[in-house]
Each structure stands twice: as C-alpha cells, then as structure tokens.
Design a protein around this motif. Structure first.
Motif, PDB file in Angstrom:
ATOM      1  N   ASP A   1     -27.921 -49.360 -32.745  1.00  0.00           N
ATOM      2  CA  ASP A   1     -28.079 -49.316 -34.070  1.00  0.00           C
ATOM      3  C   ASP A   1     -26.938 -48.823 -34.901  1.00  0.00           C
ATOM      4  O   ASP A   1     -27.088 -48.691 -36.357  1.00  0.00           O
ATOM      5  N   ARG A   2     -25.819 -48.631 -34.151  1.00  0.00           N
ATOM      6  CA  ARG A   2     -24.631 -48.199 -34.807  1.00  0.00           C
ATOM      7  C   ARG A   2     -24.584 -46.996 -35.629  1.00  0.00           C
ATOM      8  O   ARG A   2     -23.841 -46.639 -36.483  1.00  0.00           O
ATOM      9  N   ARG A   3     -25.509 -45.991 -35.256  1.00  0.00           N
ATOM     10  CA  ARG A   3     -25.691 -44.681 -35.866  1.00  0.00           C
ATOM     11  C   ARG A   3     -24.564 -43.662 -35.285  1.00  0.00           C
ATOM     12  O   ARG A   3     -24.088 -44.135 -34.189  1.00  0.00           O
ATOM     13  N   GLN A   4     -24.460 -42.533 -35.816  1.00  0.00           N
ATOM     14  CA  GLN A   4     -23.454 -41.531 -35.439  1.00  0.00           C
ATOM     15  C   GLN A   4     -24.120 -41.120 -33.851  1.00  0.00           C
ATOM     16  O   GLN A   4     -25.317 -41.516 -33.508  1.00  0.00           O
ATOM     17  N   GLU A   5     -23.107 -40.735 -33.116  1.00  0.00           N
ATOM     18  CA  GLU A   5     -23.366 -40.356 -31.631  1.00  0.00           C
ATOM     19  C   GLU A   5     -24.502 -39.186 -31.705  1.00  0.00           C
ATOM     20  O   GLU A   5     -24.065 -38.153 -31.837  1.00  0.00           O
ATOM     21  N   THR A   6     -25.689 -39.716 -31.676  1.00  0.00           N
ATOM     22  CA  THR A   6     -26.803 -38.727 -31.470  1.00  0.00           C
ATOM     23  C   THR A   6     -26.935 -38.098 -29.989  1.00  0.00           C
ATOM     24  O   THR A   6     -27.035 -38.891 -28.908  1.00  0.00           O
ATOM     25  N   ALA A   7     -27.238 -36.957 -29.619  1.00  0.00           N
ATOM     26  CA  ALA A   7     -27.399 -36.236 -28.410  1.00  0.00           C
ATOM     27  C   ALA A   7     -28.847 -36.728 -27.980  1.00  0.00           C
ATOM     28  O   ALA A   7     -29.655 -36.718 -28.558  1.00  0.00           O
ATOM     29  N   GLY A   8     -28.499 -37.266 -26.815  1.00  0.00           N
ATOM     30  CA  GLY A   8     -29.672 -37.403 -25.998  1.00  0.00           C
ATOM     31  C   GLY A   8     -30.453 -36.191 -25.267  1.00  0.00           C
ATOM     32  O   GLY A   8     -29.945 -35.171 -24.945  1.00  0.00           O
ATOM     33  N   ILE A   9     -32.023 -36.200 -25.160  1.00  0.00           N
ATOM     34  CA  ILE A   9     -32.597 -35.101 -24.954  1.00  0.00           C
ATOM     35  C   ILE A   9     -33.044 -35.105 -23.296  1.00  0.00           C
ATOM     36  O   ILE A   9     -33.295 -34.413 -22.915  1.00  0.00           O
ATOM     37  N   GLY A  10     -32.826 -36.306 -22.979  1.00  0.00           N
ATOM     38  CA  GLY A  10     -33.380 -36.844 -21.475  1.00  0.00           C
ATOM     39  C   GLY A  10     -33.132 -38.157 -21.205  1.00  0.00           C
ATOM     40  O   GLY A  10     -33.090 -39.101 -22.084  1.00  0.00           O
ATOM     41  N   ALA A  11     -33.490 -38.554 -19.912  1.00  0.00           N
ATOM     42  CA  ALA A  11     -33.539 -40.051 -19.486  1.00  0.00           C
ATOM     43  C   ALA A  11     -34.810 -40.591 -19.306  1.00  0.00           C
ATOM     44  O   ALA A  11     -35.824 -39.875 -18.800  1.00  0.00           O
ATOM     45  N   CYS A  12     -35.112 -41.847 -19.728  1.00  0.00           N
ATOM     46  CA  CYS A  12     -36.268 -42.472 -19.773  1.00  0.00           C
ATOM     47  C   CYS A  12     -36.660 -42.457 -18.261  1.00  0.00           C
ATOM     48  O   CYS A  12     -35.667 -42.971 -17.371  1.00  0.00           O
ATOM     49  N   THR A  13     -37.987 -42.117 -17.635  1.00  0.00           N
ATOM     50  CA  THR A  13     -38.420 -42.335 -16.457  1.00  0.00           C
ATOM     51  C   THR A  13     -38.455 -43.796 -15.938  1.00  0.00           C
ATOM     52  O   THR A  13     -38.583 -44.027 -14.573  1.00  0.00           O
ATOM     53  N   ARG A  14     -38.622 -44.680 -16.850  1.00  0.00           N
ATOM     54  CA  ARG A  14     -38.698 -46.138 -16.591  1.00  0.00           C
ATOM     55  C   ARG A  14     -37.415 -46.732 -16.146  1.00  0.00           C
ATOM     56  O   ARG A  14     -37.244 -47.276 -15.197  1.00  0.00           O
ATOM     57  N   CYS A  15     -36.664 -46.901 -17.432  1.00  0.00           N
ATOM     58  CA  CYS A  15     -35.338 -47.445 -17.395  1.00  0.00           C
ATOM     59  C   CYS A  15     -34.112 -46.569 -17.073  1.00  0.00           C
ATOM     60  O   CYS A  15     -32.915 -47.168 -16.861  1.00  0.00           O
ATOM     61  N   GLY A  16     -34.141 -45.347 -17.149  1.00  0.00           N
ATOM     62  CA  GLY A  16     -33.048 -44.526 -16.942  1.00  0.00           C
ATOM     63  C   GLY A  16     -32.221 -44.256 -18.236  1.00  0.00           C
ATOM     64  O   GLY A  16     -31.059 -43.285 -17.959  1.00  0.00           O
ATOM     65  N   LEU A  17     -32.050 -44.748 -19.224  1.00  0.00           N
ATOM     66  CA  LEU A  17     -31.410 -44.764 -20.295  1.00  0.00           C
ATOM     67  C   LEU A  17     -31.480 -43.409 -21.017  1.00  0.00           C
ATOM     68  O   LEU A  17     -32.827 -43.075 -21.146  1.00  0.00           O
ATOM     69  N   PHE A  18     -30.632 -42.653 -21.624  1.00  0.00           N
ATOM     70  CA  PHE A  18     -30.663 -41.601 -22.294  1.00  0.00           C
ATOM     71  C   PHE A  18     -31.351 -41.856 -23.708  1.00  0.00           C
ATOM     72  O   PHE A  18     -31.129 -42.829 -24.199  1.00  0.00           O
ATOM     73  N   THR A  19     -32.127 -40.879 -24.178  1.00  0.00           N
ATOM     74  CA  THR A  19     -32.879 -41.357 -25.348  1.00  0.00           C
ATOM     75  C   THR A  19     -32.856 -39.806 -26.227  1.00  0.00           C
ATOM     76  O   THR A  19     -32.886 -38.720 -25.601  1.00  0.00           O
ATOM     77  N   CYS A  20     -32.747 -39.962 -27.688  1.00  0.00           N
ATOM     78  CA  CYS A  20     -32.840 -38.779 -28.460  1.00  0.00           C
ATOM     79  C   CYS A  20     -34.556 -38.439 -28.737  1.00  0.00           C
ATOM     80  O   CYS A  20     -35.389 -38.952 -28.379  1.00  0.00           O
ATOM     81  N   ALA A  21     -34.408 -37.220 -29.450  1.00  0.00           N
ATOM     82  CA  ALA A  21     -36.053 -36.966 -29.863  1.00  0.00           C
ATOM     83  C   ALA A  21     -36.771 -37.930 -30.543  1.00  0.00           C
ATOM     84  O   ALA A  21     -37.852 -37.790 -30.641  1.00  0.00           O
ATOM     85  N   ASP A  22     -35.884 -38.573 -31.497  1.00  0.00           N
ATOM     86  CA  ASP A  22     -36.493 -39.604 -32.396  1.00  0.00           C
ATOM     87  C   ASP A  22     -36.956 -40.873 -31.487  1.00  0.00           C
ATOM     88  O   ASP A  22     -37.974 -41.357 -31.835  1.00  0.00           O
ATOM     89  N   HIS A  23     -36.484 -41.190 -30.761  1.00  0.00           N
ATOM     90  CA  HIS A  23     -36.580 -42.287 -29.876  1.00  0.00           C
ATOM     91  C   HIS A  23     -37.583 -42.091 -28.477  1.00  0.00           C
ATOM     92  O   HIS A  23     -38.098 -42.891 -28.014  1.00  0.00           O
ATOM     93  N   ALA A  24     -37.469 -40.726 -28.375  1.00  0.00           N
ATOM     94  CA  ALA A  24     -38.352 -40.389 -27.073  1.00  0.00           C
ATOM     95  C   ALA A  24     -39.868 -40.219 -27.092  1.00  0.00           C
ATOM     96  O   ALA A  24     -40.279 -40.007 -28.382  1.00  0.00           O
ATOM     97  N   GLN A  25     -40.612 -40.600 -26.408  1.00  0.00           N
ATOM     98  CA  GLN A  25     -42.110 -40.133 -26.347  1.00  0.00           C
ATOM     99  C   GLN A  25     -42.138 -39.594 -24.880  1.00  0.00           C
ATOM    100  O   GLN A  25     -42.031 -40.015 -23.906  1.00  0.00           O
ATOM    101  N   ILE A  26     -43.146 -38.298 -25.163  1.00  0.00           N
ATOM    102  CA  ILE A  26     -43.721 -37.460 -24.069  1.00  0.00           C
ATOM    103  C   ILE A  26     -45.101 -38.090 -23.883  1.00  0.00           C
ATOM    104  O   ILE A  26     -45.830 -37.964 -24.529  1.00  0.00           O
ATOM    105  N   LEU A  27     -45.192 -38.472 -22.459  1.00  0.00           N
ATOM    106  CA  LEU A  27     -46.566 -39.104 -22.111  1.00  0.00           C
ATOM    107  C   LEU A  27     -47.199 -38.105 -21.193  1.00  0.00           C
ATOM    108  O   LEU A  27     -46.349 -37.516 -20.360  1.00  0.00           O
TER     109      LEU A  27
END
Length: 68
Positions: free
Chosen positions: A9-35
């Motif tokens: 989204d060309r936003r500032q470099e947001t720190a990732g909180i963890g890696a997606c267990t499905r695809c492995g990409l890092f995600t931030c608190a706004d984009h992550a979902q805990i199931l």
C-alpha cells in the motif's frame, strides 16, 4: 521485518508482529488476525484433543481465502 501488506500500500515501513502461518509473509497488528485452533496429539493410537485452544496468526489475504 516489515509488514508486506503495508509495503504494498506504499505506507511507511510498519514493523511486523509475526509471520502468517499459511503463507509465511510478515504482517503488522493492523493486518494480522489471531485465530483459535485445536491441537491434537497422539496418545497411543487415539488422538487426544487439547482442552485449551492454540493460537494461529494469519494475514488478511489468507483469512479471506480460508473463509471463502
């Protein structure tokens, strides 16, 4: 590591909180979902299900794909 979705989204470099267990990409608190997920472990020949659910982090794209 930085959030992949924020970078797309060309936003500032947001720190990732963890890696997606499905695809492995890092995600931030706004984009992550805990199931919640059940954990089974074999006890002899019978799988035993844990009383407490485990947590699983997924990105928004993988969550949408899993729900459809």
């Amino acid at each position: 590591m930085h959030c992949y979705d924020c970078a797309q989204d060309r936003r500032q470099e947001t720190a990732g909180i963890g890696a997606c267990t499905r695809c492995g990409l890092f995600t931030c608190a706004d984009h992550a979902q805990i199931l919640r997920t059940t954990v089974q472990r074999p006890i002899g020949v019978i799988p035993m299900t844990s009383v407490r659910p485990a947590r699983r982090l997924v990105c928004g794209a993988c969550r949408t794909a899993e729900a459809s």
